[in-house]
Design an enzyme around this catalytic site. Structure first.
Site, PDB file in Angstrom:
ATOM      1  N   TRP A  86      32.053 -21.035  -8.527  1.00 13.75           N
ATOM      2  CA  TRP A  86      30.659 -20.699  -8.247  1.00 13.75           C
ATOM      3  C   TRP A  86      30.375 -19.077  -8.542  1.00 13.75           C
ATOM      4  O   TRP A  86      29.465 -18.715  -8.839  1.00 13.75           O
ATOM      5  CB  TRP A  86      30.323 -20.922  -6.480  1.00 13.75           C
ATOM      6  CG  TRP A  86      28.999 -20.160  -6.296  1.00 13.75           C
ATOM      7  CD1 TRP A  86      27.523 -21.066  -6.468  1.00 13.75           C
ATOM      8  CD2 TRP A  86      28.503 -18.976  -5.660  1.00 13.75           C
ATOM      9  NE1 TRP A  86      26.564 -20.087  -5.989  1.00 13.75           N
ATOM     10  CE2 TRP A  86      27.252 -18.662  -5.594  1.00 13.75           C
ATOM     11  CE3 TRP A  86      29.532 -17.889  -5.207  1.00 13.75           C
ATOM     12  CZ2 TRP A  86      26.599 -17.777  -5.170  1.00 13.75           C
ATOM     13  CZ3 TRP A  86      28.815 -16.556  -4.724  1.00 13.75           C
ATOM     14  CH2 TRP A  86      27.367 -16.872  -4.701  1.00 13.75           C
ATOM     15  N   HIS A  87      31.610 -18.274  -8.370  1.00 10.18           N
ATOM     16  CA  HIS A  87      31.474 -16.909  -8.416  1.00 10.18           C
ATOM     17  C   HIS A  87      31.307 -16.484  -9.796  1.00 10.18           C
ATOM     18  O   HIS A  87      30.802 -15.474 -10.230  1.00 10.18           O
ATOM     19  CB  HIS A  87      32.647 -16.042  -7.721  1.00 10.18           C
ATOM     20  CG  HIS A  87      32.535 -15.898  -6.206  1.00 10.18           C
ATOM     21  ND1 HIS A  87      32.871 -17.017  -5.362  1.00 10.18           N
ATOM     22  CD2 HIS A  87      32.116 -15.103  -5.699  1.00 10.18           C
ATOM     23  CE1 HIS A  87      32.699 -16.589  -4.232  1.00 10.18           C
ATOM     24  NE2 HIS A  87      32.323 -15.219  -4.319  1.00 10.18           N
ATOM     25  N   GLY A  88      31.865 -17.538 -10.693  1.00 10.74           N
ATOM     26  CA  GLY A  88      32.049 -17.006 -12.106  1.00 10.74           C
ATOM     27  C   GLY A  88      32.681 -17.820 -13.060  1.00 10.74           C
ATOM     28  O   GLY A  88      33.563 -18.627 -12.644  1.00 10.74           O
TER      29      GLY A  88
ATOM     30  N   PHE B 187      26.816 -12.842 -10.418  1.00 11.22           N
ATOM     31  CA  PHE B 187      27.179 -14.288 -10.281  1.00 11.22           C
ATOM     32  C   PHE B 187      25.882 -14.789  -9.848  1.00 11.22           C
ATOM     33  O   PHE B 187      25.716 -16.059  -9.397  1.00 11.22           O
ATOM     34  CB  PHE B 187      27.818 -14.255  -8.853  1.00 11.22           C
ATOM     35  CG  PHE B 187      29.085 -13.575  -8.827  1.00 11.22           C
ATOM     36  CD1 PHE B 187      29.774 -13.329  -9.798  1.00 11.22           C
ATOM     37  CD2 PHE B 187      29.567 -12.706  -7.928  1.00 11.22           C
ATOM     38  CE1 PHE B 187      31.170 -12.694 -10.241  1.00 11.22           C
ATOM     39  CE2 PHE B 187      30.883 -12.064  -7.839  1.00 11.22           C
ATOM     40  CZ  PHE B 187      31.339 -11.986  -8.930  1.00 11.22           C
TER      41      PHE B 187
END
Lengths: 526, 520
Positions: free
Chosen positions: A385-387, A526
């Site tokens: 999810w962060h990147g 993000f």
């Protein structure tokens, strides 16, 4: 204390009404014009000439003067003038969209589409009785949201990696990697909207308010770009109601939250960032022993101060508009175990992952092995999810592994049992060390990882800047920890003259020690 | 109402304290606009340079200001330019490519607003730094800061105490930083101020194979740079970035009734081939046709100078900036219709080959924080070992009977035995110059009043280092110090590391130093 409904029923006295009308006539065009001017300066300059438009451009940054000195005051004045009317949320929404559009008008398209689409799906889910159709609608909604997220966030990265892989393997499948722009905050607002439809689907929440209220909820500018990821059940009732005017105490607290957030961002986070940059540069030197310690500790400080600063500012700005945003941090580096860390770090994301991923996967209900599997999956997706990058995936898996490790060997309990109070603080240190190692995967380019880890075999070099910055973070976090809160939340408890001096310290802290690079907040990406 | 206001007493206390502090500071320091607006800028070399320059020259009432990249910062000496300008005042406000065209624009805009008498803005850039997509994206940030800091209403809102900030930042930043780190120190600023904005380059000189590889990479294996027009030189709408950016400058200068003069730096590759030049020349022609106030010479975009006269693609070696200053002066004299005058004498002393005096052998120098012992290596080298503890670790001697106005070259052979390199320092009354010989990196660097420095790798781990120093006094102190891994001569010694030094020699030279040959 009057209730929200009672305040909403209050009718202004005739004199006050006249003054309000006069103020509206005077300030509405002025504030609206100023917001339009700074948000769309580029268009105006192109149309009528650069020299005719003052050089004040709003950017998607809280730590910028146009935001703090023009956009926020103007939006607040407009909101205050129309607070009791149906226009209040229109003002918040339009101002928020204008703020968001400064990153690029095109980014409004996925945001507005997401809002409208999920509002419609939510309304359907609330009304429909046929469970099969509800399920289809819900799955379709989640699929559309995740599709948008994947296309914008992961397609470019994935296609680049695939193209590289094919080339390396000599497979003759040549294609140009996708290069789509990443809409700011898409990860956050996607999670907002998924939680909205999921809660309605699970009949945990009844949609309320108009479409404009829903867009205000999703697009509320203080939390649009980097959270906190508030639930509809927390935020939408506040948004849909007529909110009371901000009190003097609330206004001062909001002012403090914003000021402290700016101090943390500009004077602490960005200075930590300078140390990180220096450590990275040091890697190119022939003798860089121990620089990995500087790198990971400095980045631990940077990301914590940066992200928590954003949350503080968001909470402060929200408070000005009568909306309480949830807390996102609670002295995370004083956690003794990974599970405690995730209850203190990015709390709103942890809750989201727990409620919408970990528990639906089975949580702890299906035996030890599956619990560990669920933890690993949840943290893997949390990392992703962060990147888009292997570093984030490894970081997520690493934290999943830590959670698993502590389940199998409760290091913190063992230390506490054997060493009592000293064991507690030792557990804090051990956990901090684990977290710092994780930040290497998160931050360092893959090519730097090996030299960074290798440098850990040497003693760390001395860094005065890191020492001073670290001391500031430790002192304030410890003060918050002792009170079961964050330092920023101790402000209202202090005597008025201490509060005044704190504001002076923050002001001159920024003036004298701010790194002043006007860096973006890390989580904006993000 | 009063109780409502009273509830904000903490905020009012803070505002009162801040207002009082700012008031006192404003009265005591009387900071100018540049000092106060530094608040908005990044504390790094580029911002330090440009704000130092603007602070010195913001209200200097120049007739011509030069903006652009570092090719002009290090390459155009206003003292020499002004010899041709019949009394017109020329100020060099070039800094660095990192400012980008937004930055150059902001500086020009600021100066034009504050100095209505400016007759022309010289945009002086290297061909390598013509606007293209990656440069525009990468350089936007600092340029935007400059514009925000200097030309927006916020420039007038900065607190007066910001003027104190530099001292605090300096104290924090420079502690523990090596001398070779990119810090624009006060003595550098004084030098730039004295030379109307010019400051001598201090690039690390590459040596041996590294140098050859560098120039082959920059100019191709045959010295012919193949340079084609590319998509990156055009905006997504097809507009040439060069034309678009230069038009902004043309409009800005026209708005203030000034000329825009576009000049290009000498080119470091012997030849250029490909479609790039034709495309840019077409841009310049269009620009000149569209804007009456623009003077640019598309046919003179490329003026190749020998590679030996450069230390990097865009930086002329010290000494050649004087030649370039004259070149710019002549071009501007033509623009302004000023009578051409003959070059001022070069006042260069003829090269001397006779040594100015005997140099004592290394063993006879005074050791300070180091121990000198005879080495077992060839070349009669002495072993210089750092002592334990903090400080500098080196040897020094006094040279007497020197003739002021001459330039001396000191050379020596060195081999590292734990130390990173050798720092050569020349101290005379009122002058100081330094030369850094990085024995591991095979690079050399000059600073202060040192004219030049170089290094050439020799076999068996040896290197030959040399520095060229102008002599301003009959007596100077010469010091050779060891350097640690940060190329810092002040550090905590371990009592073991050091270097072998030998074949120390000195001779006299001209200001134009013999250079390494081209790779071609």
């Amino acid at each position: 204390m009057a209730t929200i409904e009672a305040v909403a029923r209050e009718a202004p006295a005739p004199d006050a009404s006249l003054r309000l009308t006069f103020a509206r006539i005077l300030f509405t065009p002025l504030c609206a014009a100023l917001i339009i001017l700074i948000a769309f300066r580029g268009f105006l300059a192109a149309a009528i000439g650069d020299d005719w438009v003052p050089r004040v451009q709003l950017h998607l940054q809280f730590n910028s003067l146009p935001f703090l000195l023009i956009f926020l005051p103007c939006t607040f004045v407009l909101y205050a003038l129309y607070r009791r009317t149906a226009l209040a949320n229109w003002i918040l929404t339009l101002a928020g969209l204008a703020f968001y559009a400064t990153a690029g008008l095109i980014y409004l398209a996925p945001l507005v589409f997401t809002c409208v689409f999920d509002y419609v799906v939510g309304a359907y889910l609330a009304r429909a009785d046929d469970e099969r159709r509800r399920r289809v609608a819900f799955v379709a909604s989640v699929a559309v949201q995740l599709f948008l997220l994947c296309v914008f966030k992961y397609a470019g990265w994935l296609s680049t990696e695939l193209a590289g892989l094919f080339a390396a393997l000599g497979i003759g499948l040549a294609f140009a990697p996708l290069a789509l722009p990443l809409p700011p905050g898409i990860s956050f607002y996607t999670f907002h909207t998924i939680s909205y439809t999921a809660d309605i689907y699970r009949r945990k929440f009844q949609p309320r308010g108009r479409l404009i209220d829903y867009i205000t909820f999703v697009g509320f500018f203080p939390q649009l770009i980097a959270g906190p990821i508030a639930r509809a059940s927390e935020l939408l009732p506040q948004v849909a109601a007529t909110r009371p005017a901000v009190s003097a105490a609330q206004a001062e607290e909001a002012f403090w939250l914003i000021a402290w957030g700016l101090f943390k961002k500009i004077s602490l986070a960005d200075n930590f960032g300078v140390v990180v940059g220096q450590a990275t540069a040091e890697l190119a030197q022939p003798h860089h022993g121990g620089v990995g310690y500087i790198f990971m500790i400095a980045f631990a400080g940077q990301i914590y101060c940066d992200f928590s600063a954003y949350t503080d500012i968001a909470r402060g700005v929200g408070k000005l508009f009568g909306i309480e945003l949830p807390r996102n941090f609670l002295t995370p580096y004083l956690a003794t175990s990974p599970s405690e860390f995730w209850q203190r770090w990015h709390i709103s994301l942890s809750r989201w992952l727990r409620d919408y991923l970990y528990i639906p996967l089975g949580g702890e209900r299906e035996g030890r092995l599956k619990t560990l599997r669920n933890l690993a999956i949840t943290m893997f997706l949390g990392g992703l999810w962060h990147g888009a990058g292997f570093g984030f995936i490894v970081w997520g898996l690493y934290h999943g592994a830590l959670l698993v490790l502590y389940r199998l060997v409760p290091i913190d309990d063992i230390l506490r049992r054997h060493l009592k109070r000293a064991g507690h603080w030792l557990a804090v240190l051990v956990m901090f060390a684990f977290v710092c190692i994780g930040w290497m995967f998160f931050r360092a380019p893959s090519g730097d990882l090996l030299p960074l880890f290798a440098s850990l075999a040497h003693a760390p070099p001395f860094s005065l800047r890191l020492l001073l910055l670290g001391a500031a973070v430790i002192a304030t976090d410890f003060a918050g920890y002792r009170n079961g809160s964050e330092f920023v939340d101790l402000y209202p408890l202090a005597p008025w003259w201490v509060r005044g001096l704190l504001l002076v310290v923050v002001f001159y802290g920024i003036v004298f020690f701010g790194a002043l690079e006007q860096n973006e907040f890390i989580y904006f990406q993000f | 109402m009063s109780s409502f206001i009273f509830s904000f007493r903490a905020v009012f206390l803070a505002l009162g304290v801040i207002a009082a502090t700012e008031g006192v500071c404003a009265l005591a320091l009387r900071p100018g606009i540049v000092e106060r607006t530094k608040f908005n800028l990044i504390d790094r070399f580029h911002s330090a340079v440009i704000f130092g320059k603007l602070d010195d020259f913001a209200d200097s009432a120049p007739d011509i200001v030069q903006v652009g990249d570092s090719s002009g910062f290090h390459g155009v000496r206003p003292d020499f330019v002004m010899r041709y300008l019949g009394g017109l005042k020329y100020v060099n406000l070039s800094c660095c490519a990192a400012l980008g065209y937004d930055g150059y624009y902001g500086i020009a805009d600021f100066m034009l607003r504050r100095n209505p008498g400016i007759k022309a803005v010289v945009l002086y850039v290297s061909l390598n730094n013509l606007p293209r997509a990656d440069l525009i994206d990468g350089q936007h940030q600092l340029g935007a800061f400059i514009q925000n800091s200097l030309t927006t209403p916020f420039a007038y809102l900065s607190p007066a105490t910001v003027a104190l900030r530099q001292r605090i930042v300096d104290a924090m930043e420079k502690k523990g930083q090596a001398k070779t780190d990119a810090v624009f120190t006060e003595d550098m600023r004084v030098s730039a101020r004295a030379h109307h904005g010019w400051w001598a380059e201090h690039d690390r000189r590459l040596a041996g194979d590294k140098r050859t590889a560098f120039w082959r990479e920059a100019c191709g294996p045959r010295g012919v740079k193949i340079w084609n027009d590319e998509r990156s030189y055009y905006a997504p709408d097809g507009q040439s970035y060069t034309l678009a950016e230069l038009e902004r400058f043309a409009l800005l200068t026209a708005h203030h009734g000034a000329k825009l003069i576009v000049l290009f730096h000498p080119f470091s590759c012997p030849r250029v081939e490909g479609s790039f030049l034709d495309a840019r020349r077409a841009d310049i022609r269009t620009l000149v046709q569209r804007h009456q106030n623009v003077i640019a010479l598309p046919e003179q975009m490329v003026e190749p100078w020998p590679t030996e006269e450069f230390v990097s693609s865009d930086h002329l070696r010290v000494g050649y900036d004087e030649e370039n200053g004259k070149r710019v002066g002549k071009l501007l004299a033509e623009v302004f219709g000023l009578a051409a005058r003959s070059d001022a004498p070069d006042d260069l002393g003829a090269a001397e080959t006779t040594p100015p005096g005997t140099l004592p052998s290394v063993s006879a120098w005074t050791a300070d924080g180091a121990v000198v012992t005879p080495g077992s290596e060839p070349r009669g080298a002495q072993r210089l070992i750092e002592s334990m503890g903090p400080g500098t670790h080196g040897i020094e001697t006094k040279l007497t009977g020197l003739m002021p106005g001459r330039t001396l070259v000191l050379s020596f052979a060195a081999k590292a035995i734990g130390a990173r390199g050798v720092f050569v320092e020349v101290l005379a009354h009122g002058n100081r110059g330094g030369g850094y010989c990085d024995l591991y990196g095979a690079t050399a660097q000059r600073d202060g009043d040192m004219r030049d420095a170089g290094i050439e790798p020799d076999p068996d781990g040896w290197s030959r280092c040399w520095v060229a120093m102008p002599v301003e006094a009959p007596e100077v102190t010469l010091r050779l110090s060891l350097m640690n891994e940060r190329l810092d001569p002040a550090y905590v010694g371990d009592g073991k590391s050091g270097a072998l030094l030998g074949l120390v020699a000195m001779r006299e030279t001209t200001r134009f130093l013999a250079q390494e040959a081209s790779p071609w």
